[in-house]
Design an enzyme around this catalytic site. Structure first.
Site, PDB file in Angstrom:
ATOM      1  N   ILE A  11     -18.892   4.215 137.148  1.00  0.00           N
ATOM      2  CA  ILE A  11     -17.449   3.672 137.412  1.00  0.00           C
ATOM      3  C   ILE A  11     -16.557   4.789 137.173  1.00  0.00           C
ATOM      4  CG2 ILE A  11     -17.266   2.535 135.283  1.00  0.00           C
ATOM      5  CD1 ILE A  11     -16.332   1.061 138.706  1.00  0.00           C
ATOM      6  N   SER A  33     -18.659  12.443 126.767  1.00  0.00           N
ATOM      7  CA  SER A  33     -19.948  12.095 127.643  1.00  0.00           C
ATOM      8  C   SER A  33     -20.965  13.110 127.096  1.00  0.00           C
ATOM      9  CB  SER A  33     -19.584  12.076 129.007  1.00  0.00           C
ATOM     10  OG  SER A  33     -20.763  11.179 129.519  1.00  0.00           O
ATOM     11  N   ARG A  34     -22.283  12.458 127.059  1.00  0.00           N
ATOM     12  CA  ARG A  34     -23.150  13.313 126.815  1.00  0.00           C
ATOM     13  C   ARG A  34     -23.371  14.358 128.045  1.00  0.00           C
ATOM     14  NH1 ARG A  34     -26.748   8.212 124.818  1.00  0.00           N
ATOM     15  NH2 ARG A  34     -26.115   8.070 126.929  1.00  0.00           N
ATOM     16  N   LYS A  87     -14.651  -3.952 131.697  1.00  0.00           N
ATOM     17  CA  LYS A  87     -15.298  -5.218 131.569  1.00  0.00           C
ATOM     18  C   LYS A  87     -16.841  -5.157 131.371  1.00  0.00           C
ATOM     19  CE  LYS A  87     -17.443  -6.213 134.648  1.00  0.00           C
ATOM     20  NZ  LYS A  87     -18.761  -5.572 135.346  1.00  0.00           N
ATOM     21  N   ASP A 165     -22.904  -9.137 134.479  1.00  0.00           N
ATOM     22  CA  ASP A 165     -22.175  -7.881 134.736  1.00  0.00           C
ATOM     23  C   ASP A 165     -21.430  -8.246 135.690  1.00  0.00           C
ATOM     24  OD1 ASP A 165     -21.707  -4.936 133.676  1.00  0.00           O
ATOM     25  OD2 ASP A 165     -21.926  -5.185 135.778  1.00  0.00           O
TER      26      ASP A 165
HETATM   27  P1  NAP Z   1     -23.393   3.681 133.585  1.00  0.00           P
HETATM   28  O1  NAP Z   1     -23.288   4.892 134.693  1.00  0.00           O
HETATM   29  O2  NAP Z   1     -24.725   3.543 133.551  1.00  0.00           O
HETATM   30  O3  NAP Z   1     -22.721   4.484 132.025  1.00  0.00           O
HETATM   31  C1  NAP Z   1     -21.435   5.065 131.887  1.00  0.00           C
HETATM   32  C2  NAP Z   1     -21.834   6.037 130.875  1.00  0.00           C
HETATM   33  O4  NAP Z   1     -21.902   5.740 129.503  1.00  0.00           O
HETATM   34  C3  NAP Z   1     -23.148   6.887 131.167  1.00  0.00           C
HETATM   35  O5  NAP Z   1     -22.615   8.023 131.928  1.00  0.00           O
HETATM   36  C4  NAP Z   1     -23.251   7.391 129.893  1.00  0.00           C
HETATM   37  O6  NAP Z   1     -22.612   8.740 129.615  1.00  0.00           O
HETATM   38  C5  NAP Z   1     -22.567   6.243 128.916  1.00  0.00           C
HETATM   39  N1  NAP Z   1     -23.660   5.691 128.232  1.00  0.00           N
HETATM   40  C6  NAP Z   1     -24.786   4.841 128.904  1.00  0.00           C
HETATM   41  N2  NAP Z   1     -25.473   4.338 127.930  1.00  0.00           N
HETATM   42  C7  NAP Z   1     -25.140   4.594 126.820  1.00  0.00           C
HETATM   43  C8  NAP Z   1     -25.453   4.373 125.286  1.00  0.00           C
HETATM   44  N3  NAP Z   1     -26.750   3.628 125.424  1.00  0.00           N
HETATM   45  N4  NAP Z   1     -24.930   5.301 124.421  1.00  0.00           N
HETATM   46  C9  NAP Z   1     -23.978   5.841 124.579  1.00  0.00           C
HETATM   47  N5  NAP Z   1     -23.274   6.069 125.876  1.00  0.00           N
HETATM   48  C10 NAP Z   1     -24.128   5.588 126.971  1.00  0.00           C
HETATM   49  O7  NAP Z   1     -22.602   2.497 133.571  1.00  0.00           O
HETATM   50  P2  NAP Z   1     -21.383   2.066 134.786  1.00  0.00           P
HETATM   51  O8  NAP Z   1     -21.814   1.518 135.918  1.00  0.00           O
HETATM   52  O9  NAP Z   1     -20.274   3.347 134.761  1.00  0.00           O
HETATM   53  O10 NAP Z   1     -20.691   0.881 133.973  1.00  0.00           O
HETATM   54  C11 NAP Z   1     -19.839   1.204 132.725  1.00  0.00           C
HETATM   55  C12 NAP Z   1     -19.163  -0.210 132.437  1.00  0.00           C
HETATM   56  O11 NAP Z   1     -18.392  -0.076 133.568  1.00  0.00           O
HETATM   57  C13 NAP Z   1     -19.712  -1.360 132.395  1.00  0.00           C
HETATM   58  O12 NAP Z   1     -19.263  -2.254 131.263  1.00  0.00           O
HETATM   59  C14 NAP Z   1     -19.743  -1.996 133.700  1.00  0.00           C
HETATM   60  O13 NAP Z   1     -19.665  -3.487 133.405  1.00  0.00           O
HETATM   61  C15 NAP Z   1     -18.432  -1.653 134.040  1.00  0.00           C
HETATM   62  N6  NAP Z   1     -18.105  -1.380 135.507  1.00  0.00           N
HETATM   63  C16 NAP Z   1     -19.184  -0.811 136.360  1.00  0.00           C
HETATM   64  C17 NAP Z   1     -19.007  -0.804 137.695  1.00  0.00           C
HETATM   65  C18 NAP Z   1     -20.170  -0.536 138.846  1.00  0.00           C
HETATM   66  O14 NAP Z   1     -20.008  -0.793 140.032  1.00  0.00           O
HETATM   67  N7  NAP Z   1     -20.955   0.307 138.264  1.00  0.00           N
HETATM   68  C19 NAP Z   1     -17.988  -1.377 138.292  1.00  0.00           C
HETATM   69  C20 NAP Z   1     -16.843  -2.053 137.400  1.00  0.00           C
HETATM   70  C21 NAP Z   1     -16.910  -2.384 136.051  1.00  0.00           C
HETATM   71  P3  NAP Z   1     -23.212   9.903 128.824  1.00  0.00           P
HETATM   72  O15 NAP Z   1     -24.841   9.735 128.595  1.00  0.00           O
HETATM   73  O16 NAP Z   1     -23.168  11.094 129.431  1.00  0.00           O
HETATM   74  O17 NAP Z   1     -22.691   9.821 127.646  1.00  0.00           O
END
Ligand code: NAP
Length: 303
Positions: A11, A33-34, A87, A165
């Protein structure tokens, strides 16, 4: 104003970075970010490193999944920086109450965002419903988890919320547009036998409103809600972006690209006003679904 963005994942790249690049209020000054990076922006592996190295950055936006978010959020507030949260705003309600108290103590802004409330037709729907009596409502939120969350195992871990989610986006619209409070009276939750969070849920609310959330929908995706009122029928389609009144198109546009620019504009306004915006109503409904929900075990799920 300078802002740092933490959690450079799906996101962040899809929405936060473009919204910040186009923002008249914000400059993306650092990332945390890692693995993720943004070209031309200084990156840090850990939030503590960024907070100590860049004291001039006054605000931080966290786009991490909910479970690892709390520790980062506490660190940001303890460092006296304004904080914006994706969120859902936490893994538990108590975490968010603690963050709200901490932000107040430190005198900084906390904004728990609900991006779907910024969808193109949501405010028009709220205005139309104001003053009408809602007699019944139906929410259908069915999407393909493999398409929108490819490989994101965290979403099916404890605290990842599973189908809530995306479902919490529907509940954020519901609580944002209804002219009366809504509370949950029952739920059925389907847990894959190899996962800790539900893949589907059916909810009942006291106000004759139901919700059907499913993460297994292939083909056309559905993010719709409809309400029967004493003054006609309202439908919101495409995640709050298209409005229909009595079956006829009544505004909106089928694009989600306005949501994150609106969130960052609101964050800037809150910082300027010295205010916070913390609304937990969507998350209360999810917590109540886990509290009251009947649990069924369904077939295992693999990405
Ligand atoms: P994601 O790509 O899986 O995770 C976002 C980043 O968070 C990862 O690149 C990672 O960065 C870090 N991360 C993941 N797991 C972690 C852990 N256990 N400990 C520490 N860092 C961690 O997720 P996303 O889809 O972007 O979603 C993130 C948030 O945005 C959620 O709350 C979701 O509900 C919200 N969201 C998502 C969407 C969608 O379409 N995907 C839409 C709206 C809102 P590093 O590993 O590089 O540190």
């Amino acid at each position: 104003m300078d802002i740092a963005l933490a959690g450079i994942g799906k996101i962040a790249i899809d929405q936060h970075v473009p919204a910040l690049e186009a923002s008249p209020d914000w400059r993306l000054a650092a990332t945390v970010s890692r693995a993720g990076r943004v070209d031309g922006v200084e990156g840090f592996p850990a939030i503590a490193d960024m907070l100590s190295a860049r004291p001039e950055i006054g605000a931080v936006s966290l786009a991490l999944p909910p479970v690892p978010r709390f520790a980062a959020a506490q660190a940001v507030l303890n460092a006296g920086r304004h904080l914006m949260l994706e969120k859902p705003p936490g893994a538990t309600l108590a975490e968010v109450h603690a963050l709200a108290d901490l932000a107040a103590t430190r005198g900084v802004t906390l904004f728990t965002t609900w991006h779907s409330r910024e969808a193109a037709a949501v405010q028009a729907a709220r205005r139309w419903l104001a003053g009408r009596v809602v007699r019944s409502g139906r929410i259908i939120w069915r999407e393909d988890v493999r398409k929108w969350h490819p490989g994101q195992d965290w979403i099916f871990e404890a605290g990842g919320m599973g189908v809530f989610d995306p479902g919490i986006n529907a509940l954020s619209i519901l609580t944002g547009i209804l002219p009366m409070p809504v509370h949950l009276t029952g739920a059925e939750l389907d847990f894959p036998e190899n996962r800790q969070a539900p893949i589907a849920a059916r909810l009942q609310f006291a106000q004759a409103i139901t919700a059907d959330f499913d993460f297994r929908q292939e083909g056309p995706q559905t993010w719709d809600m409809e309400f029967d009122t004493d003054g006609g029928h309202l439908a919101l389609r495409m995640g709050g972006n298209l409005l229909e009144i009595d079956g006829q198109p009544a505004g909106g546009e089928n694009s989600i690209m306005g949501e994150y620019p609106a969130l960052y504009a609101r964050m800037a306004e809150l910082v300027r006003q010295g205010a916070s915006d913390v609304d937990l109503r969507p998350m209360v409904l999810v917590a109540d679904a886990f509290t009251l929900g009947r649990r069924a075990i369904v077939e295992p799920f693999e990405f």
